[in-house]
Design a protein around this motif. Structure first.
Motif, PDB file in Angstrom:
ATOM      1  N   THR A 258     -37.682 -13.072 -20.294  1.00 48.08           N
ATOM      2  CA  THR A 258     -37.941 -13.088 -21.734  1.00 48.08           C
ATOM      3  C   THR A 258     -39.353 -13.627 -21.962  1.00 48.08           C
ATOM      4  O   THR A 258     -40.103 -13.840 -21.008  1.00 48.08           O
ATOM      5  N   ARG A 259     -39.686 -13.903 -23.219  1.00 49.76           N
ATOM      6  CA  ARG A 259     -40.968 -14.534 -23.538  1.00 49.76           C
ATOM      7  C   ARG A 259     -40.856 -16.053 -23.564  1.00 49.76           C
ATOM      8  O   ARG A 259     -41.784 -16.732 -24.002  1.00 49.76           O
TER       9      ARG A 259
ATOM     10  N   THR B  82     -41.592 -18.507 -21.799  1.00 47.84           N
ATOM     11  CA  THR B  82     -42.413 -18.890 -20.660  1.00 47.84           C
ATOM     12  C   THR B  82     -43.255 -20.114 -21.005  1.00 47.84           C
ATOM     13  O   THR B  82     -43.397 -20.479 -22.168  1.00 47.84           O
TER      14      THR B  82
ATOM     15  N   ARG C 101     -47.740 -17.279 -18.537  1.00 45.15           N
ATOM     16  CA  ARG C 101     -46.838 -16.134 -18.648  1.00 45.15           C
ATOM     17  C   ARG C 101     -47.049 -15.089 -17.556  1.00 45.15           C
ATOM     18  O   ARG C 101     -46.091 -14.610 -16.951  1.00 45.15           O
TER      19      ARG C 101
ATOM     20  N   LYS D  89     -44.022 -14.301 -15.005  1.00 40.54           N
ATOM     21  CA  LYS D  89     -43.396 -12.981 -14.986  1.00 40.54           C
ATOM     22  C   LYS D  89     -43.620 -12.289 -13.636  1.00 40.54           C
ATOM     23  O   LYS D  89     -42.771 -11.524 -13.173  1.00 40.54           O
TER      24      LYS D  89
ATOM     25  N   ASN E  73     -39.496  -7.194 -15.773  1.00 42.46           N
ATOM     26  CA  ASN E  73     -40.106  -7.842 -16.932  1.00 42.46           C
ATOM     27  C   ASN E  73     -39.696  -7.197 -18.241  1.00 42.46           C
ATOM     28  O   ASN E  73     -39.674  -5.966 -18.361  1.00 42.46           O
TER      29      ASN E  73
ATOM     30  N   ARG F 194     -40.834  -7.355 -22.417  1.00 42.80           N
ATOM     31  CA  ARG F 194     -42.201  -7.238 -22.929  1.00 42.80           C
ATOM     32  C   ARG F 194     -43.007  -8.496 -22.590  1.00 42.80           C
ATOM     33  O   ARG F 194     -42.472  -9.600 -22.494  1.00 42.80           O
ATOM     34  N   PHE F 195     -44.311  -8.311 -22.405  1.00 45.26           N
ATOM     35  CA  PHE F 195     -45.192  -9.417 -22.072  1.00 45.26           C
ATOM     36  C   PHE F 195     -45.602 -10.212 -23.298  1.00 45.26           C
ATOM     37  O   PHE F 195     -45.881 -11.401 -23.213  1.00 45.26           O
ATOM     38  N   GLY F 196     -45.669  -9.559 -24.445  1.00 44.51           N
ATOM     39  CA  GLY F 196     -46.097 -10.232 -25.659  1.00 44.51           C
ATOM     40  C   GLY F 196     -45.654  -9.465 -26.881  1.00 44.51           C
ATOM     41  O   GLY F 196     -44.854  -8.524 -26.804  1.00 44.51           O
TER      42      GLY F 196
END
Length: 286
Positions: A132-133, A135, A140, A144, A154, A156-158
Motif C-alpha cells: 500500500t502507500r 510507507t 517509498r 516497495k 506493488n 500504486r506508487f503515489g
C-alpha cells in the motif's frame, strides 16, 4: 533492481543527518587517518535480501575507492550466519558509513522477509500479495522494491499513477456511480480506475457499471468478511465480468490464507511496510 539515482538521495540525506555539523568525531579521535579495515555484513537471523545496493552506495559515498564484494543479490533467501557482503575500505570512512548502511539494509530485508511469509501463506490460491502507500516518508521507492524482492507486487506508487476512489471520495461525489462517472470523464485511456466499496450493495452497483462498460477496472472490497468476499467473487463469476477484485483491511498472517481462498485476485497488506520488523544484520570486522 532500483537505479542508483533513486537510492543515492536517500543515502545522502541519511549520512547528512548522522554526520551532523562536525562529522564522525569518534572515528576522527580514535582511528589513525591512514588506517584501513575489512568487515563483513552478516545476517544474525534467516531472511530475504533486499537493499544490498544501499550497502554498496553508502560505503562508496564515504570512500569512493573502497572494495565491495556483494555475496548475494536482492531476492535471495539466506540463513543465519550468511555473509551478505564484504568490504575493504578507509577505516574512518567505513565506520562513519556503518550505521546508515545497516539501518537501510535491515529495514529492507525486514520488509522482504515479511512479504515472503505472506506470499508463501497464499501459495496455490492464485491470489497476489500487494503493498500500500503506508510507507515510511522518503523511503517509498526502497520499501516497495523490498516488497518485490519478497515476491509481492506493488500497488500504486503515489497519487498520480492510478485513480483510487475511496469512501470519502464517494461521499463528496454523492455515490459510487457519480464518482466513477466523474473519473471516467477525466482520465485518458491508459489510466486505471479502482473503486473501494464498503458492502455488497455498493459492490452490486459497481458490477452494474462494469456490465454497462462504464465501471471501474478494479473493485476494492474493504473490510469484507470471508463470506462477503466469496459472495462478491460468485457475483462476478455469475455475471461473467472481467473486473479485478482486491481484498483489503485488517489482513494478517493468520487470516490471509482464508481471504485468498475466497477467490479474490489481490490482497493488499499495509503491514508489509508499516509493521515489518527490522531484520538483525551485523557488521563484523576481521
Amino acid at each position: 533492481m532500483l537505479p542508483d539515482t533513486l537510492i543515492l538521495p536517500v543515502i545522502r540525506a541519511a549520512l547528512t543527518e548522522d554526520l551532523g555539523r562536525a562529522g564522525d568525531v569518534t572515528a576522527a579521535a580514535c582511528i589513525p587517518a591512514t588506517a584501513r579495515m575489512r568487515a563483513r555484513f552478516v545476517a544474525r537471523k534467516p531472511g530475504v535480501l533486499a537493499g544490498i545496493d544501499c550497502v554498496r552506495l553508502t560505503v562508496l559515498e564515504m570512500d569512493p575507492k573502497a572494495s565491495i564484494d556483494l555475496r548475494m543479490k536482492d531476492g535471495d533467501a539466506f540463513e543465519a550466519g550468511a555473509v551478505l557482503a564484504e568490504v575493504e575500505a578507509d577505516a574512518r570512512a567505513f565506520l562513519s558509513a556503518e550505521r546508515t548502511a545497516l539501518n537501510l539494509l535491515g529495514r529492507m530485508c525486514g520488509i522482504a522477509t515479511l512479504t515472503r511469509s505472506y506470499v508463501e501463506a497464499v501459495a496455490g490460491t492464485g491470489a497476489r500479495i500487494a503493498d500500500t502507500r503506508k510507507t515510511t516518508p522518503g523511503l517509498r521507492a526502497l520499501e516497495k522494491h523490498a516488497v518485490r524482492c519478497g515476491g509481492g507486487v506493488n500497488h500504486r506508487f503515489g497519487l498520480d499513477d492510478a485513480i483510487l476512489i475511496k469512501d470519502n471520495h464517494v461521499v463528496v461525489c454523492g455515490g459510487v456511480v457519480e464518482a466513477v462517472r466523474a473519473a471516467r470523464a477525466h482520465v485518458g485511456h491508459l489510466m486505471k480506475i479502482e473503486l473501494e466499496v464498503d458492502g455488497l450493495g455498493q459492490f452490486e452497483q459497481a458490477l452494474e457499471m462494469v456490465a454497462a462498460g462504464t465501471g471501474p477496472d478494479v473493485i476494492m472490497l474493504d473490510n469484507f468478511d470471508n463470506a462477503e468476499l466469496a459472495e462478491a467473487v460468485k457475483l462476478r463469476r455469475d455475471a461473467s465480468l472481467k473486473v479485478g477484485l482486491e481484498a483489503s483491511g485488517g489482513v494478517n498472517l493468520q487470516t490471509v490464507r482464508g481471504i485468498a481462498e475466497t477467490g479474490v485476485d489481490v490482497i493488499s497488506v499495509g503491514a508489509l511496510t508499516h509493521s515489518a520488523p527490522v531484520l538483525d544484520i551485523g557488521l563484523d570486522a576481521f
